[in-house]
Structures are given as structure tokens and as C-alpha cells.
Design an enzyme around this catalytic site. Sequence first.
Site, PDB file in Angstrom:
ATOM      1  N   ASP A 138     -43.113  25.517  16.762  1.00 18.98           N
ATOM      2  CA  ASP A 138     -44.047  24.459  17.163  1.00 18.98           C
ATOM      3  C   ASP A 138     -45.538  24.779  16.961  1.00 18.98           C
ATOM      4  OD1 ASP A 138     -41.610  23.420  17.928  1.00 18.98           O
ATOM      5  OD2 ASP A 138     -42.115  23.128  20.037  1.00 18.98           O
ATOM      6  N   LYS A 160     -36.936  18.745  16.523  1.00 16.94           N
ATOM      7  CA  LYS A 160     -36.234  18.661  17.801  1.00 16.94           C
ATOM      8  C   LYS A 160     -36.997  17.734  18.735  1.00 16.94           C
ATOM      9  CE  LYS A 160     -38.688  22.750  19.375  1.00 16.94           C
ATOM     10  NZ  LYS A 160     -39.499  22.063  20.392  1.00 16.94           N
ATOM     11  N   CYS A 171     -41.112  26.358  24.680  1.00 18.74           N
ATOM     12  CA  CYS A 171     -40.232  26.300  23.502  1.00 18.74           C
ATOM     13  C   CYS A 171     -39.890  27.672  22.934  1.00 18.74           C
ATOM     14  CB  CYS A 171     -40.822  25.365  22.455  1.00 18.74           C
ATOM     15  SG  CYS A 171     -40.737  23.646  23.027  1.00 18.74           S
TER      16      CYS A 171
END
Length: 199
Positions: free
Chosen positions: A9, A106, A151
Amino acid sequence: MSNALVVVDVQNDFCPGGALAVPDGDAVVPLINRMMEGADAVILTQDWHPAGHSSFASSHPGQAPFGLVEMGYGGQVLWPDHCVQGTEGAAFHPDLRTDGDLIIRKGFRSAIDSYSAFFENDRTTPTGLEGYLRSRGITELTFAGLATDFCVAYSAMDPARLGFRASVALEACRAIDLEGSLSAALEEMRLAGVDLKAV
Ligand code: VGL
Ligand code: ZN
């Protein structure tokens, strides 16, 4: 034995100026770009929410960002709107190398969030990454990116229970640190058998 670097990310919304900015988040970019050179495989993840996603506080009347709600699959932190599909905020940081082997998106199902690159927050809906790694013969994973306590931590703990070796390069991660979430995540990762590489 084959190793993969999983870059979590590193997107504009998690960098300074973004909608869910992680303090100093962009500092990981040069280090991650260098780490890519030594990996057998490079996988990037991208948080990728539809507008009106259920993890957004704006989707819950009366709720503010960083509050907690019950979602059926468990507790869910509510976030400011971030990483909406196709927006500049969802794009990778402009200086990040994106010539890796696979980009896994995701969080694209409206009703469920996905911190981990392996399973959504119900801990059972798979993203497909496990099968990809197994069919490529990858056994060792190194994680870097944003955010350490969400994450990155969730992504690193799943492979440990799936039988992969997992480590986190802490120097190449930055945290949100919401009410002690960083120290809690570090402890959980340790207990899950994740190798934490010192800063
Ligand atoms: C993340 C909160 C919401 C992360 C993603 O990348 O750590 N955190 N969505
Ligand atoms: Zn998200």
C-alpha cells in the site's frame, strides 16, 4: 528457496498530503526501490475501495473517522474516505518503482475491508495471493510499506500461519499508531512468528 518482497500500500493517500496520511509515509520509497533489486519476485499491494465503502466513516451516519463499529465479521475501525478506485489517492507514490511481477488489489468488496494481502477482514475470503506464491515456488516473504500496524501487520501474520517464512523490514515501514496500535501490532507479529528486522 525463493523469496518475494511484498510492498504494501505505498499509495498517495497513505503519504503526506493524502486522505489517510501515515506520518513520514513517503520516506519508505527510496529504501523499498532498493530492496526490489535483491528479490526473486516483487509483489505490490494496492488498497482499492469502491466509493461508499463500508470501512469509510462517511458510510455510517453519526460516526467519525477512527471510531470503531461492529461489522458481523468483527470490529472495524472507520477511516476517512481513502484509496477510492481510479483516483489519484489510490495511485502508487509517483517515485515508487512499479515494475514488479504482480499487483494485488484488496478491499474492493463494498461490505468488507481487507487489511491483509491474503485474506479479507473476515479472515476467510482469500485474495488469491497464496495460490500465486505456491505456484511460483515462493517460500519466504519480506514485507515493507504502509501502514506497519494495519496492512503490513495483517499481511505478515497470515503467511506465518500458512507455512511461509515471513519477515518485516521495519525500517521500510511507517505506522498510523492509533491509540497504541503500533506496539500491539509488533507484539502480535512476534507471537505469530514473524521475524521483525530491526530499524
Ligand atoms: C490501511 C487503513 C485502511 C493500510 C488500509 O494500508 O494500512 N489502513 N486501509
Ligand atoms: Zn483501506
